[in-house]
Design a protein around this motif. Structure first.
Motif, PDB file in Angstrom:
ATOM      1  N   PRO A  87       1.602   5.914  -2.262  1.00  0.00           N
ATOM      2  CA  PRO A  87       0.642   5.275  -1.407  1.00  0.00           C
ATOM      3  C   PRO A  87      -0.567   5.291  -2.265  1.00  0.00           C
ATOM      4  O   PRO A  87      -0.860   5.918  -2.820  1.00  0.00           O
ATOM      5  N   LEU A  88      -1.337   4.196  -1.916  1.00  0.00           N
ATOM      6  CA  LEU A  88      -2.694   4.184  -2.185  1.00  0.00           C
ATOM      7  C   LEU A  88      -3.368   5.299  -1.540  1.00  0.00           C
ATOM      8  O   LEU A  88      -3.268   5.608  -0.574  1.00  0.00           O
ATOM      9  N   THR A  89      -4.353   5.967  -2.459  1.00  0.00           N
ATOM     10  CA  THR A  89      -5.207   6.907  -1.807  1.00  0.00           C
ATOM     11  C   THR A  89      -6.617   6.441  -1.432  1.00  0.00           C
ATOM     12  O   THR A  89      -6.989   5.567  -1.988  1.00  0.00           O
ATOM     13  N   PRO A 110       0.793  -1.320   0.027  1.00  0.00           N
ATOM     14  CA  PRO A 110       0.034  -0.088   0.021  1.00  0.00           C
ATOM     15  C   PRO A 110       0.780   1.104   0.015  1.00  0.00           C
ATOM     16  O   PRO A 110       0.326   2.347  -0.539  1.00  0.00           O
ATOM     17  N   ALA A 111       2.116   1.255   0.370  1.00  0.00           N
ATOM     18  CA  ALA A 111       2.961   2.307   0.541  1.00  0.00           C
ATOM     19  C   ALA A 111       3.533   2.764  -0.939  1.00  0.00           C
ATOM     20  O   ALA A 111       3.929   3.929  -1.138  1.00  0.00           O
ATOM     21  N   HIS A 160      -3.077   3.779   6.216  1.00  0.00           N
ATOM     22  CA  HIS A 160      -4.451   3.578   5.686  1.00  0.00           C
ATOM     23  C   HIS A 160      -4.867   2.558   6.203  1.00  0.00           C
ATOM     24  O   HIS A 160      -4.122   1.479   6.436  1.00  0.00           O
ATOM     25  N   VAL A 161      -6.389   2.626   6.116  1.00  0.00           N
ATOM     26  CA  VAL A 161      -6.982   0.895   6.413  1.00  0.00           C
ATOM     27  C   VAL A 161      -7.336   0.444   5.002  1.00  0.00           C
ATOM     28  O   VAL A 161      -8.240   1.195   4.334  1.00  0.00           O
ATOM     29  N   VAL A 162      -6.730  -0.520   4.760  1.00  0.00           N
ATOM     30  CA  VAL A 162      -6.831  -1.240   3.541  1.00  0.00           C
ATOM     31  C   VAL A 162      -7.693  -2.599   3.700  1.00  0.00           C
ATOM     32  O   VAL A 162      -7.233  -3.336   4.320  1.00  0.00           O
ATOM     33  N   LEU A 163      -8.751  -2.708   2.907  1.00  0.00           N
ATOM     34  CA  LEU A 163      -9.662  -3.821   3.153  1.00  0.00           C
ATOM     35  C   LEU A 163      -9.817  -4.585   1.734  1.00  0.00           C
ATOM     36  O   LEU A 163     -10.386  -4.085   0.938  1.00  0.00           O
ATOM     37  N   PRO A 164      -9.359  -5.756   1.728  1.00  0.00           N
ATOM     38  CA  PRO A 164      -9.722  -6.505   0.457  1.00  0.00           C
ATOM     39  C   PRO A 164     -11.159  -7.084   0.556  1.00  0.00           C
ATOM     40  O   PRO A 164     -11.647  -7.390   1.646  1.00  0.00           O
ATOM     41  N   HIS A 184     -20.623  -9.883  -8.828  1.00  0.00           N
ATOM     42  CA  HIS A 184     -19.726 -10.347  -9.531  1.00  0.00           C
ATOM     43  C   HIS A 184     -18.536 -11.003  -8.893  1.00  0.00           C
ATOM     44  O   HIS A 184     -17.857 -11.954  -9.619  1.00  0.00           O
ATOM     45  N   ARG A 185     -18.260 -10.744  -7.437  1.00  0.00           N
ATOM     46  CA  ARG A 185     -17.403 -11.467  -6.712  1.00  0.00           C
ATOM     47  C   ARG A 185     -15.936 -11.311  -7.347  1.00  0.00           C
ATOM     48  O   ARG A 185     -15.268 -12.447  -7.170  1.00  0.00           O
ATOM     49  N   ASN A 186     -15.685 -10.062  -7.810  1.00  0.00           N
ATOM     50  CA  ASN A 186     -14.264  -9.736  -8.191  1.00  0.00           C
ATOM     51  C   ASN A 186     -13.676  -9.195  -7.023  1.00  0.00           C
ATOM     52  O   ASN A 186     -14.309  -8.533  -6.091  1.00  0.00           O
ATOM     53  N   LEU A 187     -12.398  -9.299  -7.026  1.00  0.00           N
ATOM     54  CA  LEU A 187     -11.402  -8.618  -5.999  1.00  0.00           C
ATOM     55  C   LEU A 187     -11.208  -7.134  -6.059  1.00  0.00           C
ATOM     56  O   LEU A 187     -10.791  -6.482  -7.117  1.00  0.00           O
ATOM     57  N   SER A 188     -11.228  -6.367  -5.059  1.00  0.00           N
ATOM     58  CA  SER A 188     -11.257  -4.877  -4.940  1.00  0.00           C
ATOM     59  C   SER A 188     -10.617  -4.499  -3.481  1.00  0.00           C
ATOM     60  O   SER A 188     -10.711  -5.395  -2.799  1.00  0.00           O
ATOM     61  N   LEU A 189     -10.025  -3.284  -3.356  1.00  0.00           N
ATOM     62  CA  LEU A 189      -9.496  -2.807  -2.063  1.00  0.00           C
ATOM     63  C   LEU A 189     -10.256  -1.624  -1.852  1.00  0.00           C
ATOM     64  O   LEU A 189     -10.639  -0.885  -2.792  1.00  0.00           O
ATOM     65  N   ASP A 190     -10.680  -1.577  -0.723  1.00  0.00           N
ATOM     66  CA  ASP A 190     -11.311  -0.445  -0.042  1.00  0.00           C
ATOM     67  C   ASP A 190     -10.463   0.335   0.824  1.00  0.00           C
ATOM     68  O   ASP A 190      -9.838  -0.390   1.914  1.00  0.00           O
ATOM     69  N   VAL A 191      -9.963   1.558   0.467  1.00  0.00           N
ATOM     70  CA  VAL A 191      -8.975   2.404   1.168  1.00  0.00           C
ATOM     71  C   VAL A 191      -9.499   3.203   2.115  1.00  0.00           C
ATOM     72  O   VAL A 191     -10.116   4.483   1.245  1.00  0.00           O
ATOM     73  N   ASP A 192      -9.676   3.191   3.248  1.00  0.00           N
ATOM     74  CA  ASP A 192     -10.139   4.281   4.258  1.00  0.00           C
ATOM     75  C   ASP A 192     -11.665   4.673   3.819  1.00  0.00           C
ATOM     76  O   ASP A 192     -12.189   5.648   4.218  1.00  0.00           O
TER      77      ASP A 192
END
Length: 638
Positions: free
Chosen positions: A444-446, A436-437, A486-490, A496-504
């Motif tokens: 870093p991911l925003t 994430p950095a 950041h708080v990063v949630l897979p 559709h059950r695709n993979l994503s990241l929720d950042v903050d």
């Protein structure tokens, strides 16, 4: 102050679509007195002229020129060049927009590298943009050492003195590909070209009504007549040989072969595609020797051969076969490791939705494609098997609101899987490390939602697909992690059950409302609470306390550390009783002390007479009610 950058914007009837462009130009991080914006209105008939005049009256660094309609963007851009006072000029279209730091970053990068041309990273919103060019920064790029020729739109920053010294201007009048002529000459005559890839500078936008000038149906004879002018530039500034062939190959591949493949050809009207094919046939025969097509991947080489030989029926038949080719991707494992996400996934080509198979143990086929489509398909299968080791599978994360792509480091394994009847499946498996950095171009991911995309390159096909769906019956994912502030949630998208990241952005999905109430303690003014968050090592965080008894929140320093047993992490914080007025206080977790991002905790504390005690830590039965109440009252955990 000297003007560093002049931004030139040709304008014709953009309507509401100009507002994002205007907003981005006014938000630039360069001070207003260090850049200027030059709008050249090319005879607009909507309310844009009045809108621009009002803008110029309000902002001293905005200038507007009005002229009769010239038919295309070349003349307005030339008017802007002649009026520009900046050391560099930057071209922007009226329906696109810039990143807020684009001018400052591109200017500084250009000056640092003595560049005549600066190419900033692009993102496409509902339209394609070059990808391979922006894998990394290229401080000293040429058409020989970087895929510069993939990017021929004019949305670049060029040194004004370079344009004047070379008398480089856009072709004018109602025409196509004036940008190809201009940019190609700029690349070939510049002393240095620099490519900035660690920040998204330019956002290409396809309008909702698809009315951008570049998306309109064109006259093939006129289009390929203009294309020949770009080829003339290459001929003028290069010698016969491999470099010239490589540059010519760009137009053969992008403007000809790719227009004759798969759904792109089949969805075009019959009369248009016939005219298109005939004009492409003429250019291939007139301008390209066999060495140009020889450098293409096998699939493109076959289509080029069909175009050269004028075999329109075969081209349609091959397009129908190619239109059924897709890609299947499978996320196999996602886990936190040493502060980064480790994502293992696989991908393979599919035909009509089923895994594509190839001849086992195929020998390298001849360089020349066969005549018939059926034989060519077998030839391509053998080519795919023999060149399988050179194929690649990348993981790209795209920020959803901007579509900005960022490649992640991967390790790729190639697996030949038996499929029966003497055939095999070609499966690529990659292990990606997403830090994430650094995941957003070494930054870093925003905050936002980031979608995982698998990018497969095999046997001349380049296919992108969202990474998913999650295997049936296997939807487990690691918890959210705290990394790079950041708080990063897979998570798996629905449906559709695709993979994503929720950042903050996550609230309920973090699971903070399910904290076990019997494990939260306040002893001698020290709060201790287990959180379902991954953290690689002890890190400084904060707890924000809010109370109806106090008009301002109180933030106290804390530590988040891995739990030696039980998984997750342990939050500890010293509650400074001198800062807490008597009353009930609710707690929120702050991953970066002093930052605005916060996530509500189902913890209530009471301060009374200099003592702090735990009132309640919500168990599962109270989780939803308390979490909603905390978010509603205090905006925590957005």
């Amino acid at each position: 102050m000297p003007v560093k950058v002049s931004v030139i914007v040709p304008v014709y009837n953009p309507g509401r679509y100009i507002e994002d462009c205007v907003g981005s130009l006014l938000r630039q991080s360069l001070p207003d007195d260090e850049y200027e914006v030059i709008f050249v209105d090319d005879g607009s008939t909507d309310d844009t002229p009045a809108r621009l005049d009002a803008l110029a009256a309000e902002h001293s660094h905005v200038h507007v020129f009005h002229q009769e309609n010239s038919g295309w963007s070349g003349k307005p851009r030339n008017v802007g060049i002649d009026a520009a006072k900046g050391e560099y000029v930057m071209f922007v279209d009226n329906d696109d927009y810039l990143g807020d730091q684009a001018l400052e970053r591109m200017y500084e990068y250009g000056v640092a590298n003595a560049a005549d041309v600066v190419v900033g990273k692009m993102a496409g919103k509902n339209r394609g943009v070059p990808v391979e060019l922006f894998r990394r920064n290229h401080p000293r790029a040429t058409v020989a050492n970087a895929p510069l020729i993939d990017s021929l739109t004019p949305h670049k920053m060029l040194r004004k003195a370079f344009l004047d010294r070379t008398n480089l201007r856009f072709p004018e009048g109602r025409r196509r590909l004036e940008d190809h002529v201009f940019v190609t000459e700029a690349y070939l005559r510049a002393e240095n070209v620099s490519v900035l890839s660690d920040y998204v500078c330019y956002y290409h936008v396809r309008r909702d009504d698809a009315s951008n000038a570049g998306f309109q149906r064109f006259d093939p004879a006129g289009y390929f007549g203009n294309l020949r002018e770009a080829l003339d530039v290459v001929e003028r500034y290069t010698e016969p040989g491999p470099l010239r062939d490589r540059l010519y190959r760009r137009w053969l591949r992008n403007e000809m072969v790719e227009r004759l493949r798969g759904k792109r050809l089949l969805t075009a009207p019959e009369d248009f595609r016939k005219d298109l094919f005939q004009e492409i046939h003429k250019v291939v025969v007139e301008r390209f020797g066999p060495e140009v097509a020889a450098g293409l991947p096998a699939t493109q080489r076959y289509v080029a051969k069909l175009a050269e030989q004028g075999r329109y029926g075969h081209t349609l038949a091959f397009a129908e076969w190619e239109a059924a080719i897709g890609v299947k991707s499978v996320p196999e494992r996602v886990e936190w490791q040493d502060g980064a996400l480790r994502i293992v996934f696989s991908a393979q080509l599919a035909l009509h939705g089923e895994p594509m198979t190839f001849p086992a143990g195929a020998e390298a086929p001849g360089a020349e494609p066969p005549e018939s489509v059926r034989d060519a398909i077998d030839w391509l299968g053998a080519e795919a098997v023999t060149r399988f080791g050179k194929s690649s599978l990348d993981l790209v994360f795209k920020e959803r609101s901007s579509a900005a792509p960022h490649f992640q480091p991967v390790r790729v394994d190639h697996e030949t899987v038996p499929a029966g009847d003497g055939r095999v499946r070609l499966v690529l498996r990659s292990t990606a490390v997403v830090d994430p950095a650094t995941a957003a171009g070494d930054t870093p991911l925003t905050a936002g939602l980031w979608d995982a995309v698998a990018r497969l390159r095999l046997a001349g096909w380049t296919k992108e697909v969202r990474l998913g769906p999650a295997p049936k019956g296997e939807r487990s994912l690691p918890p959210a992690g705290v990394a790079a502030g950041h708080v990063v949630l897979p998570y798996w998208t629905e449906p559709h059950r695709n993979l994503s990241l929720d950042v903050d952005k996550a609230a309920k999905r973090l699971g903070l409302a399910r904290i076990a109430k019997d494990q939260v303690t306040v002893v001698d003014g020290r709060l201790s609470a287990p959180l379902p968050l991954y953290v690689p090592a002890a890190t400084e965080v904060a707890v924000r306390l809010t109370s109806p008894a106090s008009p301002t929140p109180v933030e106290v320093p804390g530590t988040l550390a891995p739990r030696p047993s039980g998984g997750g992490s342990l939050l500890t914080a010293a509650l400074s009783t001198g800062l807490l007025a008597d009353g009930v206080w609710r707690a929120a977790f702050v991953p970066v002390p002093g930052a605005s991002a916060r996530h509500g905790l189902p913890i209530e504390l009471r301060s009374r007479s200099g003592r702090v005690e735990l009132v309640r830590a919500a168990g599962p039965g109270l989780a939803g009610r308390v979490a909603r109440k905390v978010r509603g009252l205090f905006g925590a955990g957005r």
